[in-house]
Scaffold this active site. Structure first.
Site, short mmCIF file in Angstrom:
data_model
loop_
_atom_site.label_atom_id
_atom_site.label_comp_id
_atom_site.label_asym_id
_atom_site.label_seq_id
_atom_site.Cartn_x
_atom_site.Cartn_y
_atom_site.Cartn_z
N ASP A 179 0.80 -1.23 0.00
CA ASP A 179 0.00 0.00 0.00
C ASP A 179 0.84 1.28 0.00
O ASP A 179 2.00 1.30 0.39
CB ASP A 179 -0.96 0.02 1.20
CG ASP A 179 -0.27 -0.20 2.53
OD1 ASP A 179 0.74 -0.93 2.58
OD2 ASP A 179 -0.73 0.36 3.55
N GLU A 232 -0.59 -2.31 5.11
CA GLU A 232 0.40 -2.27 6.20
C GLU A 232 0.33 -0.94 6.93
O GLU A 232 0.42 -0.87 8.15
CB GLU A 232 1.80 -2.52 5.65
CG GLU A 232 2.85 -2.79 6.74
CD GLU A 232 3.31 -1.56 7.50
OE1 GLU A 232 3.54 -1.66 8.72
OE2 GLU A 232 3.41 -0.47 6.90
N GLU A 233 0.17 0.14 6.16
CA GLU A 233 0.16 1.46 6.78
C GLU A 233 -1.05 1.65 7.69
O GLU A 233 -0.99 2.42 8.64
CB GLU A 233 0.19 2.56 5.70
CG GLU A 233 1.42 2.54 4.81
CD GLU A 233 2.71 2.94 5.53
OE1 GLU A 233 2.65 3.27 6.72
OE2 GLU A 233 3.77 2.89 4.89
N HIS A 252 7.82 8.44 4.43
CA HIS A 252 6.57 9.13 4.81
C HIS A 252 6.65 10.63 4.56
O HIS A 252 5.94 11.40 5.20
CB HIS A 252 6.18 8.86 6.28
CG HIS A 252 5.71 7.45 6.50
ND1 HIS A 252 4.78 7.10 7.46
CD2 HIS A 252 6.05 6.29 5.89
CE1 HIS A 252 4.58 5.80 7.43
NE2 HIS A 252 5.35 5.28 6.49
ZN LIG Z 1 5.38 3.27 6.20
ZN LIG Z 2 6.69 0.59 5.18
#
Ligand SMILES: [Zn+2]
Ligand SMILES: [Zn+2]
Length: 417
Positions: free
Chosen positions: A103, A159-160, A384
């Protein structure tokens, strides 16, 4: 044998010095050729151009399923909430799993790359596009060698969001799996370096929301109101003393408030405020101290300011704790791929969270980091961030390590049974 450098930033490929990965008489690393690297890079770029948020990785999943089909590998789709994929290759025997996350993030890309995101406000800013490419690369490598067991490939959504792994497990993707491995690109380290550590490597994460209910009023008459903005400011500052004054300085921990919302106009006292944040800690006792301290701080602020305050914790992530046996295999594989001098330790646990921890609660596992620093004078932002990028030279190392660790683990498990 040579691991090809893929980008224009030449010189980032220490493996090309000739160290091989002799596993069962075969050298997996020697199979990492320019064709494979070009293919992985094209997959990475296709994913990067069209990033998809947690749980909505439809096109990503379709691309993966298509590439697996081209490799002749059967897969099950629609897992983990709808976009997860479990593929399997190899022969009867012990079974290990390799996991990649899929993702992207709700971040606006500002890298200026010619394959930058075409979707406004969405970006692969954590390297998961690279992880998918590497796992497909590993699948291609493993498909060219005989395997003393089965390898399960897990392409995991969300995952996020922190819930992808748990959903995949609910869909029984770990059935029959004896051991699991994964890796994450880390731009703190140069390409060609692999970071392998025993024990706890990623922290406990505990997201929280605080609701402050005060009493609205005129900006000029605070005595008639309970000012939620002042209460919120008080809370934020007092929370910072939890780590600085109540936690052993040698124990890593962080309290971050990432979002505050209060008020509607400059001349009215805000009735309500909402704070959202996260607690990160690298020890269970530190975690408990901070969580109970947070409750005390809130209690104190509530009494002092005469406001009603509620604290809500959400399901966070357990810590990523690498199993000693799995880590020993992961380290051997890393040494085989990059040589002993370029297998390093991260030194201390990261305060990042990783939902790989959920798999490790079920089967022994190990997660490592793949050095992916950009070179050649190019600047990139941290993970990020809007300017995040990694060197695509890391893809070959990641694929080589994944394939090698799979083979080594199967050999080890087959010998033990
Ligand atoms: Zn991340
Ligand atoms: Zn990651």
């Amino acid at each position: 044998m040579e691991l090809m450098n893929m980008g224009s930033e030449a010189g980032a490929g220490p493996l090309s010095g000739g160290r091989g990965c002799t596993v069962g008489g075969e050298e997996i690393t020697s199979l990492v050729d320019r064709n494979l690297c070009d293919w992985m890079r094209s997959i990475r770029r296709a994913l990067h151009r069209y990033p998809e948020l947690a749980g909505r990785e439809e096109r990503t999943a379709a691309l993966i399923a298509g590439e697996l089909a081209r490799l002749g590998i059967d897969c099950r789709t629609g897992l983990g909430g709808g976009t997860g994929i479990r593929a399997e290759l190899g022969n009867p025997g012990p079974c290990i799993a390799l996991r990649a996350d899929m993702d992207a993030l709700p971040i606006r890309e500002l890298t200026g790359l010619d394959f930058a995101s075409t979707r406004e406000g969405i970006m692969h800013a954590c390297g998961h596009d690279g992880h998918v490419a590497m796992l497909l690369g590993a699948a291609a490598l493993l498909g060219r060698t005989g395997l003393p067991g089965r390898v399960v490939l897990l392409f995991q959504p969300a995952e996020e969001a922190g819930n992808g792994a748990a959903r995949m497990i609910r869909d029984r993707v770990l059935d029959g799996v004896d051991m699991i491995f994964s890796g994450h690109i880390d731009t703190h380290h140069p390409v060609g370096f692999l970071v392998v550590d025993d024990g706890l490597i990623c922290s406990y994460t505990d997201p929280f929301t605080i609701h402050i209910h005060g009493r609205g009023g005129h900006a000029a008459r605070p005595h008639e109101a309970v000012d939620s903005v002042v209460v919120a400011a008080n809370l934020v500052m007092n929370m910072q003393t939890l780590v600085s004054r109540q936690i052993d300085p040698s124990h890593a921990a962080v309290v971050t408030v990432g979002r505050i919302e209060a008020g509607t106009v400059h001349n009215a006292i805000a009735e309500n405020a909402v704070l959202e944040g996260t607690v990160r800690s690298a020890h269970q006792d530190t975690r408990e101290s901070i969580l109970s301290g947070l409750r005390r701080v809130i209690h104190g602020a509530s009494d002092m300011c005469n406001a009603e305050i509620t604290l809500e914790f959400f399901d966070g992530l357990p810590a990523v704790i690498n199993d000693p046996d799995a880590t020993a295999i992961a380290r051997r594989a890393a040494v085989a791929v990059v040589g002993p001098d370029q297998v390093i330790s991260q030194g201390q646990p990261s305060l990042g969270g990783e939902d790989f921890a959920f798999y490790q609660q079920r089967v022994p596992g190990c997660m490592i980091r793949f050095g992916g620093q950009v070179t050649g004078g190019r600047k990139a932002g941290p993970a990020h961030s809007s300017r995040f990028d990694f060197s695509e030279d890391v893809l070959g190392y990641g694929a080589a390590w994944l394939a090698t660790v799979a083979r080594l683990a199967l050999q080890r498990l087959a010998a033990a049974s």
